[in-house]
Design a protein around this motif. Structure first.
Motif: not given
Length: 144
Positions: A19-20, A24-25, A55-57, A60-62
């Protein structure tokens, strides 16, 4: 003589399907938001990123995206078939818009790039009705 292709000598590239990275996303989304903000200023065109459709963040990304955009001075809440919350980010022209169902679960979450959130604009039919209703109120008050 007919040539037969056996595909035996075609190189194959194996792509890592991990997964990315969530950050980064999120950083990619920040770049896209920056481009959309530039487009708003250059052309007046608004834009929306539907976070539920991307795509799911991951959490952490959210949270990274939410923290980087921050919170601005303007917020609004709309109560209708569930509710919607509109929050200006720390960047003018970038709005975090969340729509909730009647059970208070988020069903849509968007980042809107606009001078003013579309959901907060009065619909013309509503304004026409308001003018009529206010006119009637003024007539009633004049008769008292």
């Amino acid at each position: 003589m007919e040539r037969v292709n056996t595909f035996a000598n075609i190189p194959i590239l194996v792509v890592d399907s991990t997964p990315v990275d969530n950050l980064v996303l999120a950083k990619t989304l920040l770049n896209e938001i920056h481009n959309m903000l530039s487009n708003l200023l250059d052309t007046g065109e608004t834009g929306v990123l539907d976070l539920r459709a991307l795509p799911s963040l991951g959490e952490e990304g959210y949270q990274f995206l939410k923290n980087q955009l921050g919170t601005g001075e303007v917020s609004a809440r709309i109560q209708s078939f569930g509710h919607s919350e509109i929050q200006e980010t720390a960047f003018s022209g970038i709005w975090w818009v969340s729509h909730f169902n009647q059970d208070d679960d988020i069903y849509t979450e968007q980042i809107e790039i606009s001078f003013f959130p579309e959901i907060l604009k009065s619909h013309k039919d509503d304004v026409v009705l308001s003018r009529s209703t206010l006119g009637n109120l003024l007539k009633t008050l004049a008769e008292q």
